[in-house]
Design a protein around this motif. Structure first.
Motif, PDB file in Angstrom:
ATOM      1  N   TYR A 458       0.820  -1.207   0.000  1.00  0.00           N
ATOM      2  CA  TYR A 458       0.000   0.000   0.000  1.00  0.00           C
ATOM      3  C   TYR A 458       0.856   1.260   0.000  1.00  0.00           C
ATOM      4  O   TYR A 458       1.973   1.273   0.520  1.00  0.00           O
ATOM      5  N   GLU A 459       0.288   2.305  -0.552  1.00  0.00           N
ATOM      6  CA  GLU A 459       0.972   3.592  -0.588  1.00  0.00           C
ATOM      7  C   GLU A 459       1.008   4.228   0.794  1.00  0.00           C
ATOM      8  O   GLU A 459       0.172   3.935   1.655  1.00  0.00           O
ATOM      9  N   ARG A 555       7.704 -11.917  -6.853  1.00  0.00           N
ATOM     10  CA  ARG A 555       6.509 -12.678  -6.479  1.00  0.00           C
ATOM     11  C   ARG A 555       5.317 -11.779  -6.194  1.00  0.00           C
ATOM     12  O   ARG A 555       4.193 -12.112  -6.567  1.00  0.00           O
ATOM     13  N   ARG A 556       5.557 -10.680  -5.497  1.00  0.00           N
ATOM     14  CA  ARG A 556       4.479  -9.733  -5.194  1.00  0.00           C
ATOM     15  C   ARG A 556       4.944  -8.353  -5.628  1.00  0.00           C
ATOM     16  O   ARG A 556       5.991  -7.885  -5.194  1.00  0.00           O
ATOM     17  N   LEU A 557       4.144  -7.716  -6.446  1.00  0.00           N
ATOM     18  CA  LEU A 557       4.552  -6.456  -7.068  1.00  0.00           C
ATOM     19  C   LEU A 557       3.500  -5.396  -6.813  1.00  0.00           C
ATOM     20  O   LEU A 557       2.298  -5.631  -7.011  1.00  0.00           O
ATOM     21  N   ALA A 581      -0.562  -5.326  -7.114  1.00  0.00           N
ATOM     22  CA  ALA A 581      -1.342  -4.169  -6.662  1.00  0.00           C
ATOM     23  C   ALA A 581      -0.933  -2.991  -7.526  1.00  0.00           C
ATOM     24  O   ALA A 581       0.257  -2.679  -7.637  1.00  0.00           O
ATOM     25  N   PHE A 582      -1.899  -2.359  -8.138  1.00  0.00           N
ATOM     26  CA  PHE A 582      -1.620  -1.251  -9.057  1.00  0.00           C
ATOM     27  C   PHE A 582      -2.423  -0.032  -8.627  1.00  0.00           C
ATOM     28  O   PHE A 582      -3.646  -0.091  -8.483  1.00  0.00           O
ATOM     29  N   PHE A 583      -1.725   1.090  -8.442  1.00  0.00           N
ATOM     30  CA  PHE A 583      -2.343   2.352  -8.068  1.00  0.00           C
ATOM     31  C   PHE A 583      -1.921   3.379  -9.120  1.00  0.00           C
ATOM     32  O   PHE A 583      -0.759   3.787  -9.141  1.00  0.00           O
ATOM     33  N   HIS A 604      -6.426  -0.043  -8.344  1.00  0.00           N
ATOM     34  CA  HIS A 604      -6.996   1.266  -8.030  1.00  0.00           C
ATOM     35  C   HIS A 604      -6.636   2.176  -9.200  1.00  0.00           C
ATOM     36  O   HIS A 604      -5.531   2.717  -9.259  1.00  0.00           O
ATOM     37  N   LEU A 605      -7.570   2.324 -10.108  1.00  0.00           N
ATOM     38  CA  LEU A 605      -7.316   2.968 -11.395  1.00  0.00           C
ATOM     39  C   LEU A 605      -8.098   4.267 -11.520  1.00  0.00           C
ATOM     40  O   LEU A 605      -9.140   4.439 -10.899  1.00  0.00           O
TER      41      LEU A 605
END
Length: 1051
Positions: A458-459, A555-557, A581-583, A604-605
């Motif tokens: 998370y950010e 593995r986790r990006l 996870a993409f923000f 989260h786009l």
């Protein structure tokens, strides 16, 4: 084909203890290998049935080794060896799990997917013909090679460990081991009403500065201090105390790389809670906020401001006016503090570390409770620890939380004292805090370490919902349990343990003291990001990084691409990613097909143009997907008939406009949790979704009567969240009445809520729906803990009899036509009731008396009625902490307006009230009488009283505090990033001009400055960055320097 492997026989080790959490995939492998042997033995290469048990035996031996060495007290050399073994085995586990899943999927679906490997050919003896191998044989050859590879790797890992841990080998001895010191955490006790140490003086100062001191103009006050010194705690407590004095309030958080748009959306959702923004454009959000606040007295708290540029934008949204509005900001940067308050140092409060007395009080109250008494055998170690924490509240509560459950173990206190060192005294900022965090992390139970590191996806400043996080942990396989319901319970307990450890900070806490969301202090986030990178657990990359220190296999990006020009680092391998996870902006999102092995996908786009859509057609290719969460301000295009491919999908959460819900969503066999936007019309056939445990938000007004009745077939439902998004239709009442028979079928139900959307919130209060058809439930769900039934609109004639039989009911929010003694008697018999909210339409015909009987565990009581004619007798509601009232002061005598006997509520800590009435004099008289009654209370509860113009409406106070603020924000947490850069340049340009006007004072008014501004185009910071060779993260700095020099030259 046969395996010819020579391996030493080793004793088979069985262990039921959980493996080190950092090797999270390993504990799933034995069961997965057993299933492979049982279900697909006929498809495996010959000899695999002999080799796989040997690999499983190696894994069990490794798990036993890791379990033995998973403690902070081991010697440094053994610790390093164990750490290397953990990383090696974790990578092996991931590869094995990936290979097994790929093989099983290929065999089960008989798809023509060839692994990326050398293509084999069969050539006839005469050499004349060549034919490709059959697909089935190709997979068997591939799997044979993988099994051989994994067998060799597991044996090599054990041999290396044995070599480096053999006594005398290479000078490394195993004799220098330390005594094991396990440190566990006690329970977290919520402290919103508890004692706060060392901030009373600062609170009084800030209250005086922000109060009505005769200064009508907008005032900005800054609080500055180092990280972890208590600025956020101070600002939250101040906000809680004085928010009731203002017509509009908001509490927002920023970060070192702030998401300006999300910040403004959060601010707008708090000051204008029942109306969503019409557009997400930056200037429109600013204009909406200014328009709404221009004629109102407001209080805005902006926590953790790092840059003046952030303040420049926020400041443009907040009108000055002369209504005594106030702004409070907190920061670690003195220049920012001065800039925000107009360089008036009189309005800057410097927060310094606590003195020794306050430090001791905070440490001991955290470790031993408010009525603390330090045992003599712990005094020396305790006082040394307090001194080493150097007055940092964050350090003290973190270390004290380690020792909560170690009161009778002096050796544990000595160990912490010895290991802590003097880092905070030498380095009072983040460097010193790393020692404390490292100590806390090392002493976390092994099963929590992975859960902590997972948070680095998370950010900074992001508000994480508990419901989301616990489901993500389960999908990742970080929770050890046999049954799904046990996984949920254990996962929630892990979350509470992390709150207790102070690794994560509570944000929104409901009236039942349940923490519903959390965030991380920026120093904690930096620490766990470093740990995650070190362990190759989570790799987090932002838009300023064109290259990244990536491991061979990611593995986790987590990608934080708020900049529209961002692209993924070129040295990134995506094929092995199991969590993404993409923000960021839609245009930067890579093709989902590149992540075929995904298990968790969090998107989260945002799009600059809300008319665009985001296509999820390729989602059906992610055959291992277990968790999917999409938040987007654009329309989501979901494939209509391809969802069946997601056979393992457990959680589907969509917070976006959806073109249409896929018709085959009702045939997902593993789906446990479904969350769709308000107003979504589900396809017919939802009665097939018998695995569902959670359903939100089911729109009772939009969905068909067939679907409403089908809810009764979902017998595994535990959490049912209903909503009503539009003006009620003619069928709404019949649908509500049918809920009685539906609830009777849902024996596993724990929570049922009916809430309205913003549309209904704006409807006249006179709209009332009778719910007497729901008063009869033949067999109410015995496990029900929460019943909330749109109390502002839905009304019962009396408390339904079936509710009085719910012995586990904790939260009840209900609307009544009138409240009589029989209703009080029914409520009194609920033994677990902790939160009670009553909306009463009619004035009581007689005084409502609460005696010492019943309500023994009630913590929060909300009473909304035109006349609060209440009386509390001695010993009534002995554990009540919060009393919330809403009533009308018009035409009612004082004796009926003010509840009698509030002094008998001995545990009361907080009283809030909304007083309505057309006459200002009546409102003031009622407020004065209520204040006088509160002053008589021996516990000195805090109060928040609002006088509102108009007649009593009974509305919920959704804009009354930081807790409600976060809850509203979380309902639609669109993580929308910065819009077009030029739009921000214009906003910042205006802010910089105003700053130049104050600092350089060369012109008497703003118009004169603007007139002298050159007519040339504003330089685009991206262009500046390109010409000077600066990185993206430094472009703003370069641009601001250029613009500042331009304004200086105008002097």
């Amino acid at each position: 084909m046969h395996f010819h492997t020579i391996r030493k026989s080793s004793q088979k080790l069985h262990t039921e203890a959980p493996v080190c959490a950092l090797a999270d995939a390993m504990f799933r492998l034995p069961a997965k290998l057993d299933e492979l042997l049982i279900s697909h033995v006929h498809m495996l290469p010959r000899g695999a049935e002999d080799e796989i048990p040997l690999i499983k035996q190696d894994l069990e031996e490794i798990m036993a080794i890791l379990q033995e060495h998973d403690h902070p007290g081991r010697a440094e050399d053994r610790a390093m060896t164990s750490k290397c073994l953990t990383k090696e085995v974790r990578e092996l586990s991931y590869d094995m799990e990936d290979s097994v899943d790929q093989y099983v999927h290929a065999v089960d679906t008989k798809r023509r997917i060839v692994p990326r490997r050398k293509k084999y050919k069969i050539t006839c003896r005469r050499g004349k013909t060549t034919a490709r191998l059959p697909e089935k044989l190709k997979w068997r050859i591939w799997m044979a090679n993988k099994i051989r590879e994994f067998s060799v790797r597991s044996q090599e890992a054990l041999q290396r460990y044995s070599l480096f841990n053999h006594p005398g080998a290479h000078g490394i001895s195993t004799s220098a081991t330390s005594t094991r010191h396990d440190v566990s955490f006690g329970s977290w006790y919520p402290t919103p009403c508890g004692e706060l140490v060392g901030i009373d003086g600062h609170l009084n100062t800030l209250e005086a500065w922000l109060g009505k001191d005769g200064e009508q103009q907008l005032k900005v006050v800054s609080v500055v201090g180092s990280g972890g010194v208590g600025k956020t705690t101070l600002s939250k407590e101040l906000y809680r105390r004085i928010r009731g004095q203002f017509e509009c309030q908001a509490f927002v958080r920023t970060s070192r790389k702030p998401d300006i748009r999300r910040l403004l959306i959060s601010l707008l959702s708090q000051v204008r809670p029942h109306q969503t923004p019409h557009t997400w454009k930056l200037h429109s959000l600013i204009a909406d906020i200014r328009t709404h606040l221009h004629d109102k007295r407001y209080l805005i708290v902006i926590d953790d401001v790092w840059a003046t540029q952030t303040w420049d934008i926020i400041n443009r949204a907040l009108p000055a006016g002369n209504l005594c509005s106030r702004i409070l900001i907190t920061t670690e940067v003195e220049d920012v503090a001065l800039k925000c308050c107009g360089y008036d140092s009189r309005h800057v409060l410097m927060v310094k570390p606590l003195g020794y007395d306050d430090s001791s009080k905070l440490f001991f109250s955290t470790a031993f409770g408010l009525q603390y008494e330090c045992p003599p055998e712990l005094c020396d170690a305790a006082h040394n620890i307090v001194r080493k924490c150097a007055g940092s509240p964050l350090a003290m509560v973190t270390v004290a939380s380690l020792l909560v459950s170690q009161i009778g173990k002096p050796e544990k206190w000595d160990y912490v004292n010895e290991i802590l060192g003097h880092g905070l005294s030498t380095y009072p900022s983040s460097e010193g805090m790393k020692q404390v965090l490292n100590l806390s992390y090392k002493n976390l139970p092994h099963y929590l370490k992975a859960c902590v590191m997972y948070l680095s996806i998370y950010e900074e400043g992001y508000i994480i919902q508990k419901d989301d996080l616990v489901k993500q942990w389960i999908a990742e396989g970080l929770i050890l349990a046999t049954e799904e319901k046990d996984k949920e319970e254990i996962s929630r307990r892990y979350f509470d343990d992390l709150i207790s450890s102070r690794m994560i900070l509570p944000v929104y806490t409901n009236d039942n003291d349940d923490v519903l969301s959390c965030t991380l202090h920026h120093m904690v986030l930096d620490f766990i990001k470093h740990k995650s990178l070190e362990e190759n657990f989570v790799i987090a990359i932002d838009h300023s990084q064109t290259t990244a220190p990536l491991a061979d296999k990611v593995r986790r990006l987590s990608l934080h691409f708020g900049n529209a020009e961002a692209t993924p680092p070129t040295n990134m391998r995506l094929s092995q990613v199991r969590t993404l996870a993409f923000f960021g902006v839609i245009e930067c999102f890579p093709s989902v097909i590149e992540f075929r092995l995904l298990q968790v996908l969090i998107l989260h786009l945002f799009g600059d143009d809300e008319s665009v859509s985001f296509d999820l057609t390729g989602i059906s290719e992610l055959f291992r997907l277990r968790y999917l969460h999409v938040t987007c301000n654009a329309t989501l295009e979901v494939p209509q008939t391809q969802m069946r491919g997601l056979q393992y999908l457990e959680t589907l959460k969509i917070d976006a406009r959806v073109s249409a819900v896929p018709s085959d969503i009702v045939h997902l066999p593993s789906l446990l949790h479904l969350s769709l936007p308000v107003g979504t019309n589900l396809p017919n056939g939802i009665d097939h979704m018998t695995s569902l445990c959670t359903l939100e938000y089911f729109d009772i007004n939009v969905n068909s009567m067939e679907n409403v009745h089908s809810l009764g077939e979902l017998t595994n439902l535990q959490d049912l969240r209903l909503t009503c998004s539009t003006v009620p239709s003619s069928y709404l009442k019949s649908k509500i009445d049918s809920m009685g028979s539906i609830l009777a079928n849902l024996s596993n139900l724990r929570s049922v809520t009916l809430k309205s959307s913003g549309i209904l919130e704006s409807e006249p209060y006179s709209m009332i729906i009778s719910c007497d058809g729901l008063s009869s439930v033949s067999s109410p769900p015995a496990l029900l803990q929460r019943f909330e039934w749109l109390p502002r609109i839905c009304t019962f004639s009396s408390i339904p009899k079936w509710i009085s039989h719910l012995n586990k009911l904790c939260i009840l929010k209900i609307g009544l036509r009138e409240l009589v003694s029989n209703d009080v008697a029914a409520l009194r018999g609920l033994p677990a009731l902790t939160v009670l909210s009553l909306y009463v339409r009619a004035k009581p015909a007689e005084k409502i008396v609460f005696t010492r009987a019943g309500f023994l565990v009630l913590k929060c009581f909300k009473f909304r009625c035109s006349v609060p004619w209440l009386e509390f007798e001695v010993d009534a509601m002995p554990n009540l902490l919060k009393l919330k009232l809403s009533f009308d002061a018009h035409g009612v005598d004082q004796h009926r307006t003010i509840p009698v006997g509030m002094v008998h509520l001995t545990g009361l800590k907080e009283i809030s009230a909304k007083i309505w009435g057309a006459g200002a004099n009546e409102r003031r008289a009622a407020k004065s009488a209520l204040i006088d009654a509160i002053k008589m209370h021996s516990g000195c509860p805090t109060s928040s009283i609002q006088c509102l113009d108009g007649m009593f409406s009974g509305k919920d106070d959704n804009n009354s505090g930081i807790q409600e603020e976060e809850h509203l924000t979380l309902q639609k947490q669109y993580n929308i990033k910065e819009e077009d850069l030029m739009e921000q340049h214009k906003v910042r340009q205006k802010g910089t001009c105003e700053d130049a006007h104050r600092r350089f004072s060369a012109f008497s008014d703003w118009k004169a400055v603007a007139d002298k501004q050159p007519n040339s185009r504003v330089h685009h910071p991206c262009r500046v960055g390109k010409t000077t060779g600066l990185s993206t993260s430094r472009k703003w700095t370069a641009w601001l320097k250029t613009e500042t020099q331009k304004y200086k030259s105008m002097d």
